[in-house]
Design an enzyme around this catalytic site. Structure first.
Site, PDB file in Angstrom:
ATOM      1  N   ASP A  56       0.860  -1.161   0.000  1.00 18.28           N
ATOM      2  CA  ASP A  56       0.000   0.000   0.000  1.00 18.28           C
ATOM      3  C   ASP A  56       0.912   1.231   0.000  1.00 18.28           C
ATOM      4  O   ASP A  56       2.134   1.136   0.074  1.00 18.28           O
ATOM      5  CB  ASP A  56      -0.963  -0.047   1.203  1.00 18.28           C
ATOM      6  CG  ASP A  56      -2.194   0.801   0.969  1.00 18.28           C
ATOM      7  OD1 ASP A  56      -3.218   0.559   1.614  1.00 18.28           O
ATOM      8  OD2 ASP A  56      -2.133   1.718   0.114  1.00 18.28           O
TER       9      ASP A  56
HETATM   10  C1  GLC Z   1      -4.399   4.246  -0.136  1.00 15.49           C
HETATM   11  C2  GLC Z   1      -5.288   3.076   0.226  1.00 15.49           C
HETATM   12  C3  GLC Z   1      -5.337   1.996  -0.807  1.00 15.49           C
HETATM   13  C4  GLC Z   1      -5.231   2.619  -2.188  1.00 15.49           C
HETATM   14  C5  GLC Z   1      -3.843   3.210  -2.317  1.00 15.49           C
HETATM   15  C6  GLC Z   1      -3.642   3.908  -3.670  1.00 15.49           C
HETATM   16  O1  GLC Z   1      -3.664   4.638   0.976  1.00 15.49           O
HETATM   17  O2  GLC Z   1      -5.054   2.450   1.481  1.00 15.49           O
HETATM   18  O3  GLC Z   1      -6.571   1.287  -0.620  1.00 15.49           O
HETATM   19  O4  GLC Z   1      -5.435   1.639  -3.181  1.00 15.49           O
HETATM   20  O5  GLC Z   1      -3.542   4.123  -1.262  1.00 15.49           O
HETATM   21  O6  GLC Z   1      -4.493   4.998  -3.765  1.00 15.49           O
END
Ligand code: GLC
Length: 747
Positions: free
Chosen positions: A294
């Site tokens: 993430d």
């Molecule tokens: C965010 C979220 C994740 C998302 C990623 C990209 O922090 O936790 O669900 O896909 O970043 O935006």
């Protein structure tokens, strides 16, 4: 003593020596790759420098949309140098084509980029938030909605979505419950699979299919205190029983990637959890896709306190099984050094780089890097009438009728003056809900707009906001009451602002925010019929509201067609059949409260008792305000003649459901089971099946379910999943609390 190598490993060494890179045997390569794909990948792997292999492990954000703390990245130059594997938050054909051209024309090996985005509940046509969609219990419609999302996203250059989010959650304080499918693992797993199928379609090489990414692996939905990103500390049994199955369902449906979660589980952050990412995911489950972190979750291993610095974090993440680093720059900055210091292996870097190349081959990007860059598709396949029509139907099917005092709903024919009141009645910005990505809030239809359109030119719909959603200003009450006194019918639009749920949006109170309860109370004193429409991203403790003589329709955040889909229910064009997939507590103090709880040694009781030593609260009854699976209809249903027959390893359940009301309606008939005596404690109920059936007025339908003994299996302390012979109770009903049941013994 020279260690004796097996023949296989000797062959592997020879191949490694000969080709200068580790060529995996055919059996480990993603089974959907063609021979030419494999040849292309092998050829690239043999040509790629170490820097180019490390380059594939980097996911950078375009400058367009930050969905987390921004990590510095001058990604265009790095793209040209072949040091970027994928870009997130970049879409539209022109922008994607421009970035892809930098990779394909300017870099040495011309390896195309992946383009990922959070297509969570629609791309341009925004559907209801996923929690709302799950209340439709319509798996086909959920799959169709993701198909539409994939068509629209790929028409704007995207080929990878960071979805489905499949985190089971039992705590409505957590803002991201809006993104999932509620509290039940069995239903959540069915929905997870439907979403993956919708995104990936039947052929990932088609130009309208998206690579799915199951997230957030794992147990992100169980943070202490319901506070986002907080510590998760659960038993291994709970992990296996409740939180892992939806991910397995995604992989069984063919999901091509997995995203690690921010949280730790029992002291080990997911982003460096080797047991989770390698032993379980790849060895036990046989996952062939790739693992992406993430947003900066690699870097965050330092804050978690398990890595000394970003370099150490990169080592931990890669060695645990992470293949791609989202915007953290840790792989780019430190992987070559780590290899030189023998803290990672070339083999591990090779398998990570290969997994990214395989995904690109599966998407057909080597055949045509501009496959997703069709101007024609962008002009003709977005927000089409069919897409909007499906979105409108999904809104109606996601609505849940929670209360209908005095049959206030549907709005009677020939109603006179209608007052629409409340902070959510005309708020375009709130209709899309959180994680609405490329959705245009300006194009959303509000409840006020839809109801006014319903009446055409007749000037009988009037509006007062009454109050804001989230402050203590009551100055609008008088005008609201004055309007209400002049009206024949009131539609009261209450709830949360959309930013009050989603990521980093936990609440300690799940009450209606601001002074909305007071507004409802003063309007109820007018004695006028009031239909409350709720716009929210989580279950709310609406005990005060529910104590008023009103109707309550849960509408979640319905997306682009919110107003129209809700109006179809309010006016009775659609008979609501939604059922909540997450328990509505009476009070936030009951959290966590969910239907498939354990019985405990001091079972909680629902009736008043003089017994002191029972499990209960002094100030609140134990039952929820609305239980899992609850939802009313404009008609009524009666369950009878439950029959349960057992055969070798099979249980056949039949029940009769009669429509005893005055209009046709759909009913979600739910099947639950309780294992009366297990070698571990077992939930008092577990959802094991459902059927959403249309039953015409006056009609009685016989509904059948077939369970096999595998459906009764659960994880034992040896972490093996099997069932125990013995007594089971089988329940069928309209929700998890209102059922008829029979006991059976299965040997
Ligand atoms: C965010 C979220 C994740 C998302 C990623 C990209 O922090 O936790 O669900 O896909 O970043 O935006």
């Amino acid at each position: 003593m020279q260690k004796c190598f097996s023949l296989a490993s000797m062959v592997a060494i020879l191949m490694f020596t000969f080709t200068g890179s580790c060529v995996l045997s055919q059996t480990t390569v993603h089974q959907n790759l063609s021979a030419s794909d494999i040849a292309k990948i092998d050829s690239l792997m043999s040509q790629m420098t170490l820097e180019e292999k490390i380059g594939q492990l980097n996911l950078f954000a375009s400058g367009w949309d930050a969905t987390g703390p921004m990590a510095g990245s001058n990604n265009e130059q790095l793209i040209r140098e072949g040091k970027v594997g994928a870009i997130l938050n970049a879409y539209t054909v022109d922008y994607v084509r421009a970035l892809q051209r930098m990779a394909v024309d300017d870099s040495r090996l011309k390896i195309p980029l992946l383009f990922g985005y959070d297509v969570i509940h629609g791309h341009r046509t925004i559907f209801p938030i996923p929690l709302g969609q799950s209340c439709s219990w319509n798996l086909k419609m959920i799959e169709d909605a993701e198909r539409v999302a994939a068509v629209e996203a790929t028409a704007e250059g995207l080929n990878w979505t960071f979805a489905p989010m499949v985190d089971i959650a039992r705590d409505p304080r957590w803002g991201r419950v809006m993104e999932g499918a509620g509290e039940d693992t069995w239903l959540g797993s069915k929905i997870a699979a439907a979403r993956v199928k919708g995104f990936q379609g039947k052929d990932l090489k088609a130009n309208n299919t998206l690579l799915a990414c199951a997230k957030h692996f794992a147990a992100y939905g169980a943070p202490q205190g319901g506070r986002d990103y907080h510590t998760v500390d659960i038993s291994q049994i709970s992990l296996y029983e409740w939180y892992l199955p939806p991910f397995k369902a995604c992989l069984d449906a063919g999901a091509g990637s997995i995203m690690t979660s921010f949280n730790e589980i029992g002291g080990v952050p997911s982003t460096c959890n080797k047991w989770l990412l390698t032993d379980l995911l790849r060895k036990e489950w046989g996952f062939k896709g790739f693992v992406v972190t993430d947003w900066t979750s690699t870097n965050e291993l330092v804050d978690h306190g398990v890595a000394e610095n970003f370099k150490d974090a990169a080592r931990l993440a890669l060695n645990a099984g992470v293949d791609m680093d989202m915007v953290g720059c840790t792989f780019l900055d430190y992987m070559a050094e780590l290899l030189k210091e023998k803290k990672v292996t070339m083999g591990r870097i090779d398998t990570a780089a290969r997994s990214i190349l395989e995904a690109k081959a599966l998407l057909g990007l080597f055949d045509d890097p501009y496959r997703y860059c069709s101007k024609t598709r962008q002009e003709t396949e977005i927000m089409t009438p069919d897409h909007l029509s499906l979105a409108r139907r999904m809104v109606s099917e996601s609505c849940v009728l929670l209360q209908n005092q005095n049959q206030i709903l549907p709005i009677p024919e020939g109603v006179g003056r209608v007052a629409i009141i409340g902070p959510l009645a005309d708020s375009k910005k709130d209709m899309l809900g959180s994680w609405s990505g490329a959705g245009k809030w300006e194009k959303s239809v509000t409840l006020l707009e839809a109801v006014r359109e319903r009446f055409g030119k007749k000037t009988q719909v009037f509006y007062e906001k009454g109050c804001n959603a989230n402050d203590n200003d009551k100055s609008g009450f008088d005008a609201a009451v004055k309007l209400a006194m002049s009206a024949d019918y009131i539609i009261l639009a209450l709830g949360e602002n959309s930013w009050m749920s989603g990521e980093a949006a936990s609440r300690t109170s799940i009450e209606l925010p601001g002074v909305q309860n007071e507004l409802a109370e003063v309007l109820a004193k007018t004695g006028k019929p009031i239909a409350v429409v709720l716009f929210n991203g989580r279950p709310l403790a609406i005990t005060k509201l529910s104590g008023l003589p009103v109707a309550i329709l849960e509408a979640w955040f319905g997306g682009t067609q919110a107003g129209n889909g809700i109006a179809d229910v309010l006016f009775g064009d659609v008979n609501p059949a939604g059922k909540i997939t997450m328990t509505f507590p009476r009070s936030g103090g009951q959290i966590p409260i969910f239907y498939n709880a354990k019985n405990t040694g001091r079972p909680f009781i629902l009736t008043d008792t003089t017994d002191k030593y029972v499990s209960r609260y002094l100030d609140c009854s134990n039952d929820p305000l609305f239980p899992f699976g609850y939802g009313l209809s404009y008609t009524s249903f009666e369950y009878s003649n439950l029959e349960v027959a057992t055969d070798v390893n099979k249980i056949t359940v039949t029940v009769q459901v009669a429509n005893t009301g005055s209009r046709d309606g759909e009913e979600v008939i739910q099947l639950y089971v309780r294992d009366k005596v297990g070698s571990l404690t077992r939930p008092v109920k577990e959802l094991k099946g459902f059927e959403k059936a249309l039953i015409k007025k006056g009609e009685t339908k016989t509904i059948s379910f077939i369970l096999n003994t595998n459906d009764l299996a659960y994880y034992h302390t040896d972490m093996k999943k099997y069932w125990d012979p013995g007594e089971f109770e089988v329940f069928v009903g309209t929700n998890s609390a209102e059922t008829i049941s029979k006991s059976v013994t299965i040997k």
